[in-house]
Motif scaffolding. Structure first.
Motif, PDB file in Angstrom:
ATOM      1  N   ALA A  16       0.772  -1.341   0.109  1.00 43.27           N
ATOM      2  CA  ALA A  16       0.075  -0.008   0.013  1.00 43.27           C
ATOM      3  C   ALA A  16       0.828   1.125  -0.061  1.00 43.27           C
ATOM      4  O   ALA A  16       0.611   2.381  -0.761  1.00 43.27           O
ATOM      5  CB  ALA A  16      -1.086  -0.027   1.245  1.00 43.27           C
ATOM      6  N   ALA A  17       1.988   1.186   0.710  1.00 35.20           N
ATOM      7  CA  ALA A  17       2.852   2.569   0.877  1.00 35.20           C
ATOM      8  C   ALA A  17       3.428   2.668  -0.591  1.00 35.20           C
ATOM      9  O   ALA A  17       3.508   3.814  -0.919  1.00 35.20           O
ATOM     10  CB  ALA A  17       4.039   2.250   1.932  1.00 35.20           C
ATOM     11  N   LEU A  18       3.958   1.598  -1.177  1.00 36.80           N
ATOM     12  CA  LEU A  18       4.434   1.855  -2.666  1.00 36.80           C
ATOM     13  C   LEU A  18       3.373   2.256  -3.782  1.00 36.80           C
ATOM     14  O   LEU A  18       3.803   3.116  -4.268  1.00 36.80           O
ATOM     15  CB  LEU A  18       5.087   0.378  -3.058  1.00 36.80           C
ATOM     16  CG  LEU A  18       6.470   0.161  -2.504  1.00 36.80           C
ATOM     17  CD1 LEU A  18       6.846  -1.298  -2.597  1.00 36.80           C
ATOM     18  CD2 LEU A  18       7.432   1.060  -2.470  1.00 36.80           C
ATOM     19  N   LEU A  19       2.364   1.689  -3.432  1.00 35.31           N
ATOM     20  CA  LEU A  19       1.263   2.176  -4.456  1.00 35.31           C
ATOM     21  C   LEU A  19       0.782   3.642  -4.086  1.00 35.31           C
ATOM     22  O   LEU A  19       0.803   4.433  -5.135  1.00 35.31           O
ATOM     23  CB  LEU A  19      -0.084   1.412  -4.355  1.00 35.31           C
ATOM     24  CG  LEU A  19      -0.026  -0.063  -4.607  1.00 35.31           C
ATOM     25  CD1 LEU A  19      -1.321  -0.979  -4.389  1.00 35.31           C
ATOM     26  CD2 LEU A  19       0.281  -0.037  -6.264  1.00 35.31           C
ATOM     27  N   VAL A  20       0.634   4.068  -3.167  1.00 41.81           N
ATOM     28  CA  VAL A  20       0.547   5.441  -2.822  1.00 41.81           C
ATOM     29  C   VAL A  20       1.700   6.186  -3.163  1.00 41.81           C
ATOM     30  O   VAL A  20       1.571   7.432  -3.877  1.00 41.81           O
ATOM     31  CB  VAL A  20       0.317   5.722  -1.052  1.00 41.81           C
ATOM     32  CG1 VAL A  20       0.363   7.239  -0.719  1.00 41.81           C
ATOM     33  CG2 VAL A  20      -1.087   5.162  -0.857  1.00 41.81           C
ATOM     34  N   ASN A  21       2.813   5.887  -3.101  1.00 34.89           N
ATOM     35  CA  ASN A  21       3.908   6.571  -3.310  1.00 34.89           C
ATOM     36  C   ASN A  21       4.175   6.712  -4.830  1.00 34.89           C
ATOM     37  O   ASN A  21       4.592   7.782  -5.268  1.00 34.89           O
ATOM     38  CB  ASN A  21       5.319   5.853  -2.656  1.00 34.89           C
ATOM     39  CG  ASN A  21       6.616   6.674  -2.844  1.00 34.89           C
ATOM     40  OD1 ASN A  21       6.582   7.963  -3.318  1.00 34.89           O
ATOM     41  ND2 ASN A  21       7.765   5.966  -3.043  1.00 34.89           N
ATOM     42  N   ALA A  22       3.810   5.930  -5.411  1.00 34.58           N
ATOM     43  CA  ALA A  22       3.847   5.902  -7.012  1.00 34.58           C
ATOM     44  C   ALA A  22       2.685   6.583  -7.426  1.00 34.58           C
ATOM     45  O   ALA A  22       3.024   7.478  -8.283  1.00 34.58           O
ATOM     46  CB  ALA A  22       3.836   4.392  -7.456  1.00 34.58           C
ATOM     47  N   VAL A  24       1.124   9.158  -5.915  1.00 36.41           N
ATOM     48  CA  VAL A  24       1.606  10.607  -5.605  1.00 36.41           C
ATOM     49  C   VAL A  24       2.846  11.173  -6.532  1.00 36.41           C
ATOM     50  O   VAL A  24       2.770  12.360  -6.724  1.00 36.41           O
ATOM     51  CB  VAL A  24       1.661  10.859  -4.201  1.00 36.41           C
ATOM     52  CG1 VAL A  24       2.239  12.130  -3.668  1.00 36.41           C
ATOM     53  CG2 VAL A  24       0.369  10.717  -3.381  1.00 36.41           C
ATOM     54  N   GLY A  25       3.753  10.330  -6.315  1.00 36.63           N
ATOM     55  CA  GLY A  25       5.032  10.536  -7.020  1.00 36.63           C
ATOM     56  C   GLY A  25       4.787  11.073  -8.488  1.00 36.63           C
ATOM     57  O   GLY A  25       5.411  12.133  -8.981  1.00 36.63           O
ATOM     58  N   SER A  26       3.829  10.484  -9.173  1.00 36.33           N
ATOM     59  CA  SER A  26       3.647  10.507 -10.741  1.00 36.33           C
ATOM     60  C   SER A  26       2.924  11.755 -10.945  1.00 36.33           C
ATOM     61  O   SER A  26       3.250  12.607 -11.651  1.00 36.33           O
ATOM     62  CB  SER A  26       3.046   9.316 -11.161  1.00 36.33           C
ATOM     63  OG  SER A  26       1.675   9.224 -10.585  1.00 36.33           O
ATOM     64  N   ASP A  27       2.144  12.257  -9.930  1.00 40.14           N
ATOM     65  CA  ASP A  27       1.333  13.227 -10.095  1.00 40.14           C
ATOM     66  C   ASP A  27       2.227  14.692  -9.806  1.00 40.14           C
ATOM     67  O   ASP A  27       2.417  15.499 -10.444  1.00 40.14           O
ATOM     68  CB  ASP A  27       0.286  13.591  -8.875  1.00 40.14           C
ATOM     69  CG  ASP A  27      -1.058  12.874  -9.194  1.00 40.14           C
ATOM     70  OD1 ASP A  27      -1.019  12.266 -10.345  1.00 40.14           O
ATOM     71  OD2 ASP A  27      -1.651  12.227  -8.511  1.00 40.14           O
ATOM     72  N   ILE A  28       3.172  14.510  -8.999  1.00 34.84           N
ATOM     73  CA  ILE A  28       4.288  15.459  -8.538  1.00 34.84           C
ATOM     74  C   ILE A  28       5.242  15.865  -9.891  1.00 34.84           C
ATOM     75  O   ILE A  28       5.554  16.775 -10.123  1.00 34.84           O
ATOM     76  CB  ILE A  28       4.867  15.376  -7.422  1.00 34.84           C
ATOM     77  CG1 ILE A  28       4.095  15.331  -6.051  1.00 34.84           C
ATOM     78  CG2 ILE A  28       6.012  16.257  -6.973  1.00 34.84           C
ATOM     79  CD1 ILE A  28       4.559  14.936  -4.895  1.00 34.84           C
ATOM     80  N   MET A  29       5.782  14.660 -10.461  1.00 33.76           N
ATOM     81  CA  MET A  29       6.623  14.525 -11.484  1.00 33.76           C
ATOM     82  C   MET A  29       5.980  15.306 -12.576  1.00 33.76           C
ATOM     83  O   MET A  29       6.364  16.024 -13.198  1.00 33.76           O
ATOM     84  CB  MET A  29       6.958  13.073 -11.797  1.00 33.76           C
ATOM     85  CG  MET A  29       8.029  13.178 -12.965  1.00 33.76           C
ATOM     86  SD  MET A  29       7.586  11.729 -13.971  1.00 33.76           S
ATOM     87  CE  MET A  29       6.159  11.719 -14.489  1.00 33.76           C
ATOM     88  N   SER A  51       4.992   2.640 -13.104  1.00 34.35           N
ATOM     89  CA  SER A  51       5.150   2.521 -11.779  1.00 34.35           C
ATOM     90  C   SER A  51       4.365   1.684 -10.990  1.00 34.35           C
ATOM     91  O   SER A  51       4.809   0.764 -10.047  1.00 34.35           O
ATOM     92  CB  SER A  51       5.424   3.633 -11.084  1.00 34.35           C
ATOM     93  OG  SER A  51       4.170   4.269 -11.034  1.00 34.35           O
ATOM     94  N   LEU A  52       3.120   1.499 -11.344  1.00 33.31           N
ATOM     95  CA  LEU A  52       2.092   0.720 -10.540  1.00 33.31           C
ATOM     96  C   LEU A  52       1.934  -0.652 -11.292  1.00 33.31           C
ATOM     97  O   LEU A  52       1.668  -1.553 -10.612  1.00 33.31           O
ATOM     98  CB  LEU A  52       0.532   1.232 -10.804  1.00 33.31           C
ATOM     99  CG  LEU A  52       0.565   2.799 -10.212  1.00 33.31           C
ATOM    100  CD1 LEU A  52      -1.132   3.019 -10.371  1.00 33.31           C
ATOM    101  CD2 LEU A  52       0.663   2.608  -8.663  1.00 33.31           C
TER     102      LEU A  52
END
Length: 68
Positions: A16-22, A24-29, A51-52
């Motif tokens: 779950a942490a990796l999915l959230v990180n991917a 949110v990270g793709s939105d920021i990128m 990433s997902l």
């Protein structure tokens, strides 16, 4: 893979942490790469896919989503 409840919970939390990180990270990128909103959506979707996809494939054997 071990089938203890603690190991299963740890895999779920990590997944779950990796999915959230991917996500949110793709939105920021995408927001940092381009000022154009249409291009940001395209960049975000491609980044999310790359990433997902691997995260889902890696954690699929330990997931119980197919039981829902």
């Amino acid at each position: 893979m071990s089938r203890t409840p603690l190991a299963a919970a740890a895999r779920r939390v990590l997944g779950a942490a990796l999915l959230v990180n991917a996500g949110v990270g793709s939105d920021i990128m995408a927001a940092d790469l381009s000022p154009d909103v249409g291009l940001q959506v395209s960049e975000d979707s491609v980044a999310s896919m790359f990433s997902l996809g691997p995260i889902i494939l890696i954690f699929r054997p330990s997931s119980s989503a197919h039981l829902l």
